[in-house]
Design a protein around this motif. Structure first.
Motif, short mmCIF file in Angstrom:
data_model
loop_
_atom_site.label_atom_id
_atom_site.label_comp_id
_atom_site.label_asym_id
_atom_site.label_seq_id
_atom_site.Cartn_x
_atom_site.Cartn_y
_atom_site.Cartn_z
N GLU A 58 0.84 -1.18 0.00
CA GLU A 58 0.00 0.00 0.00
C GLU A 58 0.88 1.24 0.00
O GLU A 58 1.90 1.31 0.71
N ILE A 59 0.50 2.25 -0.79
CA ILE A 59 1.26 3.50 -0.88
C ILE A 59 0.90 4.40 0.30
O ILE A 59 -0.28 4.73 0.51
N VAL A 60 1.90 4.78 1.06
CA VAL A 60 1.75 5.73 2.16
C VAL A 60 2.62 6.94 1.83
O VAL A 60 3.81 6.78 1.50
N GLY A 61 2.05 8.15 1.87
CA GLY A 61 2.79 9.32 1.43
C GLY A 61 2.83 10.44 2.44
O GLY A 61 1.91 10.62 3.25
N THR A 62 3.94 11.21 2.39
CA THR A 62 4.11 12.42 3.18
C THR A 62 4.51 13.53 2.22
O THR A 62 5.59 13.48 1.62
N ALA A 63 3.64 14.50 2.04
CA ALA A 63 3.90 15.57 1.07
C ALA A 63 5.04 16.47 1.53
O ALA A 63 5.21 16.72 2.71
N LEU A 64 5.81 16.99 0.54
CA LEU A 64 6.92 17.89 0.83
C LEU A 64 6.66 19.31 0.33
O LEU A 64 7.58 20.13 0.32
N HIS A 65 5.42 19.62 -0.05
CA HIS A 65 5.17 20.90 -0.70
C HIS A 65 3.96 21.65 -0.16
O HIS A 65 3.94 22.88 -0.18
N ASN A 66 2.93 20.95 0.31
CA ASN A 66 1.72 21.63 0.75
C ASN A 66 1.83 21.99 2.23
O ASN A 66 1.24 21.36 3.10
N TRP A 67 2.57 23.04 2.51
CA TRP A 67 2.89 23.40 3.89
C TRP A 67 1.68 23.95 4.64
O TRP A 67 1.67 23.96 5.87
N GLY A 68 0.67 24.40 3.94
CA GLY A 68 -0.51 24.92 4.61
C GLY A 68 -1.46 23.83 5.09
O GLY A 68 -2.31 24.08 5.97
#
Length: 384
Positions: free
Chosen positions: A243-253
């Motif tokens: 399963e894909i688990v993600g942590t964004a590096l761009h949407n700081w808001g």
């Protein structure tokens, strides 16, 4: 983040993790996983920036649980830059003119007119709700006048247009066919290639925008590791699915840490891609967990849309799981439709792909009902 977001203040406190201890990728594993349920229940509590400097985006929610997320101007620009980088791999200019088929209910505000030009974005929008034989001449005229480099959108919408063109023995050559949001069957890929004459430029993402990946010229799906941190966690009961688990590096808001996307992939190849790029490889995407069909005894049936992939004389087709082991196929007639032959083919496909003994009904309709988003899926899970 922990100081400004009500959700994360509580999240760190209850998890017993000090946010100052999260300094490396290995440290990230100390945090619990987020799920879709958290976004459904309290999306505003994730916000770090004021609502006035962001805008909401909503997912239609295939599981019946739609989510709301917020985006910033910077995060949207970042995503577009990542996609344009991928497009350049296929020779598309950064300012590529694109015909876009992605829902678009604007036609209702235009008296039913099926297209809308967006000059600043180099886009010609074509409404998924207006892809009919009666509108085809107008759509074709507008597309040809636009002179697109590429056609982009949901595979389901582009397949409807491709079938209409194929019935007229008409081709619409472009440099690339940009796809996303849906898992494509081999038949869909072949149809799009044959009608639009361009390579399939597929990318993977989500409304939550925690992970992004795209294919290269060699056909490999690469994880864009500068967009988000991707973890591939084992799926219970499977030796080769993750399963894909993600942590964004761009949407700081609107930060999302270790978010479970619900999307599954098979294990990626261990060898490097022949394209030579350093981006890691992602295995074949099998769709969302809640979209996976199952037999009466619980055996998973991935890529169920393949069962309606090769039907002749059919304008549109969809297979629905009404209960484990119980399916309904809905078809709308096209040129040369033969109900008996199509029924026989569907039964053979289901027996071959799913195994024999499943309950199957076939229903002929004038037009398949679309959800509010306009995204017609070839396979859906429904409860009755």
């Amino acid at each position: 983040m922990a100081a400004r977001s009500p959700f994360y203040r509580e999240w760190f406190k209850t998890s017993g993790v000090d946010p100052r201890d999260i300094r490396t990728l290995a440290d990230l594993e100390q945090l619990p996983l987020l799920t879709r349920r958290h976004l459904v229940e309290r999306p505003d509590d994730f916000r770090v920036y004021p609502r006035r400097v962001m805008w909401p985006s909503r997912s239609s929610g295939t599981s019946g649980a739609p989510v709301t997320v917020y985006r910033t101007q910077g995060s949207s620009i970042y995503e577009l830059a990542a996609l344009r980088r991928q497009w350049r791999w296929f020779g598309l200019p950064s300012s590529a003119r694109r015909v876009v088929l992605r829902g678009s209910d604007f036609a209702s505000d235009q008296g039913g007119y099926p297209t809308k030009l967006i000059p600043g974005a180099n886009q010609l929008m074509v409404s998924s709700f207006q892809l009919t034989p009666a509108n085809l001449d107008q759509i074709l005229d507008d597309i040809r006048a636009f002179e697109p480099h590429a056609i982009e959108g949901w595979p389901s919408s582009m397949n409807v247009l491709a079938k209409l063109l194929l019935e007229r023995s008409t081709h619409l050559p472009v440099r690339a066919v940009i796809t996303s949001s849906e898992v494509m069957t081999p038949g869909q890929r072949n149809l799009l290639r044959s009608v639009f004459d361009g390579p399939i430029v597929d990318h993977y993402g989500q409304t939550e925008r925690v992970a992004l990946a795209g294919v290269c010229e060699a056909g490999s799906m690469h994880i864009f590791s500068d967009y988000g941190i991707v973890e591939l966690l084992p799926v219970d009961g499977s030796s080769n699915r993750r399963e894909i688990v993600g942590t964004a590096l761009h949407n700081w808001g609107f930060p999302l840490l270790r978010y479970r996307t619900g999307d599954e992939v098979v294990s990626a190849p261990s060898s490097a891609c022949v394209c030579g790029r350093a981006f890691p490889l992602l295995g074949d995407i099998d769709g969302r967990i809640e979209d996976t069909f199952s037999t009466a005894d619980g055996r998973p049936l991935p890529l169920p849309g393949t069962a309606v992939d090769d039907l002749a004389g059919v304008h549109e087709a969809q297979i629905a799981q009404l209960a484990p082991g119980r399916f309904e196929v809905r078809v709308s007639p096209g040129v040369g439709f033969d109900e008996k032959a199509v029924s026989v083919q569907i039964r053979e496909n289901v027996d071959r792909l799913f195994g024999e003994g499943h309950e199957l009904t076939i229903r002929v309709v004038d037009e398949l009902k679309r959800p509010p988003s306009g995204k017609l899926k070839s396979a859906v899970v429904e409860s009755r």
